[in-house]
Structure formats: structure tokens, C-alpha cells
Write an enzyme that holds these catalytic residues in place. Sequence first.
Site, PDB file in Angstrom:
ATOM      1  N   ARG A 124       0.845  -1.189   0.000  1.00 32.78           N
ATOM      2  CA  ARG A 124       0.000   0.000   0.000  1.00 32.78           C
ATOM      3  C   ARG A 124       0.882   1.241   0.000  1.00 32.78           C
ATOM      4  NH1 ARG A 124      -3.399  -2.845  -1.544  1.00 32.78           N
ATOM      5  NH2 ARG A 124      -5.482  -3.224  -0.712  1.00 32.78           N
ATOM      6  N   GLU A 137      -2.649   7.879  -4.589  1.00 36.44           N
ATOM      7  CA  GLU A 137      -2.910   6.894  -5.639  1.00 36.44           C
ATOM      8  C   GLU A 137      -4.281   7.160  -6.228  1.00 36.44           C
ATOM      9  OE1 GLU A 137      -1.702   2.792  -4.834  1.00 36.44           O
ATOM     10  OE2 GLU A 137      -3.481   2.132  -5.920  1.00 36.44           O
ATOM     11  N   HIS A 193      -0.767  -0.162  -9.808  1.00 37.07           N
ATOM     12  CA  HIS A 193      -1.431  -1.108  -8.885  1.00 37.07           C
ATOM     13  C   HIS A 193      -1.885  -2.374  -9.637  1.00 37.07           C
ATOM     14  CE1 HIS A 193      -3.683  -1.196  -4.782  1.00 37.07           C
ATOM     15  NE2 HIS A 193      -3.382  -2.426  -5.170  1.00 37.07           N
TER      16      HIS A 193
END
Length: 312
Positions: free
Chosen positions: A231, A259, A278
Site C-alpha cells: 500500500r 494513488e 497497482h
Amino acid sequence: MRVLVTRTLPGNALDRLRERGLEVEVHQGLFLPREELLRKVQGVVGLIPTVEDRVDAEVMDRAGPGLRVIACYSVGVDHVDLEAAKARGIRVTHTPGVLTEATADLTLALLLAVARRLVEGVEHAREGRWQAWHPELLLGLDLGGLTLGIVGMGRIGQAVAQRAQAFGMRVVYHSRTPKPLPYPHLALEALLAQADVVSLHAPLTPETHRLMNRERLFAMKPGGILLNTARGGLVDTEALVEALEGHLFGAGLDVTDPEPLPPGHPLYALKNAVITPHLGSAGRRTRERMAAMAVDNLLAVLEGQEPPNPVV
Ligand code: DGY
């Protein structure tokens, strides 16, 4: 009874919901703006959100008292307010295990890309700069003999360790509690001092937020590599930019903070940062299995059974 799925999902797992007589609304866009989520969620009994959807008390209350299950299309659940769900008697489930190998594969892909300067090499060739073979062209790091420090030794960390060993790397790890594994367990500061490559695999919690702060980034070995496929919030991005401007050899980032990383962000200007959007679990088979798991979890709760992969 209505179920909201916040993005289209690969495969046909959602058919099983329709076969049980559920009305399934699948949001078609690339984004689901907050206002639209708040509108669409009204009256649903089940929600299948992705990591992009912040599922907090407001969303749960908009859904109303009929909401029984939030079946996350992810293993990470940091986007869901678990306490709020618990307080409302809403079950939360996730998709552990199924994306372990895909995420470990991507971690190694990033490691190789950074260590061997793959993106720079591709650009060098594609942009017509490949004029000769030269002994000193685009030299990178040899992985064999380097020490990999894994932070967070769950399923994905262990799968990364196995792969790294195949490349001749020595593995050390840090996790809250030592595990019966054939690798040395180290305190975080000791790991940072020893590891040539630090790979993050811890969940994002209030305790791990910005775990890799400025001090720890600069406590990494000079010329080291940071990998993050967990993360973005685990890393202080501003400090990472500084660390990449001289202290570190490079970074491989599949997740960022913020993000998505916005266009023009200073990280994109750094040749030694390899950034992917991602993609850790983005194997077709993996993503289809994640959909099947989310559906199994959702149906179990709606049918009054214990879901296979509960979080709360
Ligand atoms: C997860 O599952 O938590 C990933 O980040 C997305 O697949």
C-alpha cells in the site's frame, strides 16, 4: 434484493448472483465518483467494492439497514471502516491467498526492472539511442548475493522470499511476531541496515502508516532498492523522492501515495523509479478467482452462512 458491484469484473462469477434471483447493478465507468456511490448504494443488501472505493460509515448508512455484507474485491481492507461495519452488524469479507503468486511475481518483476534498469534500456533502444554495445552501458545491480529484507512476512512476503532465493538472494525479514521460517527474523532497524533490497508486504493500518518515513528511508543502505507492492501509505512519498535523488539505487512501486499518482508528479521524473498502476493481482486468472471468491462470500452471508473469508 439488490447488490452493487462498483466496477465490471473479469469472468462470469456475477452470473451466480443473478441465478439466485439477485438484482445486480454493475457500475460501468473507470471511476465511481463518491456522490454516485452514495446514490447507487441506497437500498442494497450487498456491496462488492474495489480498493478505490472508500467504504465508510456514510456509505453504510446511505445503503440503509438492509446492507448485510461488504464483499471486498481485494485482500486489503484498509478502504473499509471495519469498526463502522462491526457496529452496524455488517459482515466484511476479502480475497486472501488467491492473489499471492500474482503479487509476488509482480514484486520480482519490479525488482528486476529496477536492478537491471529495464525501463531505461527499453527507452534507450526504442528512442534510437542504441548505437553500439559498450561494456559500461546501463550497468545495474547483480541480484545474486544481495540481501532481501522483507517487511511483513505473510503469504505474499513468503512467496517473494521463495522467488528471491531462486535468484541467489539471501532473505531476512521483519514482522510483528517471528514465524517458523528458515530466514532470520530481525528488528526493523537491523533489517534496514542489512538489506540491499527492502520489500514491503505489510497491511496499511494506523501503526504502519508511513512506516518508511524519512529517517528509515535514509537508514537503508546507500545504493539500496525499495519495493512496494502493498500500500502506498506505508511510505512517505516526499521523503522517497529525496532518497531517490542520491541515496538509493532505485525503487519499484506498484502502489503510491497519493494513488493514482497524478501526472507530473516528481516521482515520474526519476529514471530510477519504476512505477506501475497497482497491477499486483492483475493476472486474468487471478482476477477471475477474486471475483468468484467475492461472490462466494457475498452469497454465504445472504444465505445465512459463515462466509469463507471473513474479516469482521
Ligand atoms: C488487494 O487485493 O488488496 C490488491 O491491492 C488489489 O488486488
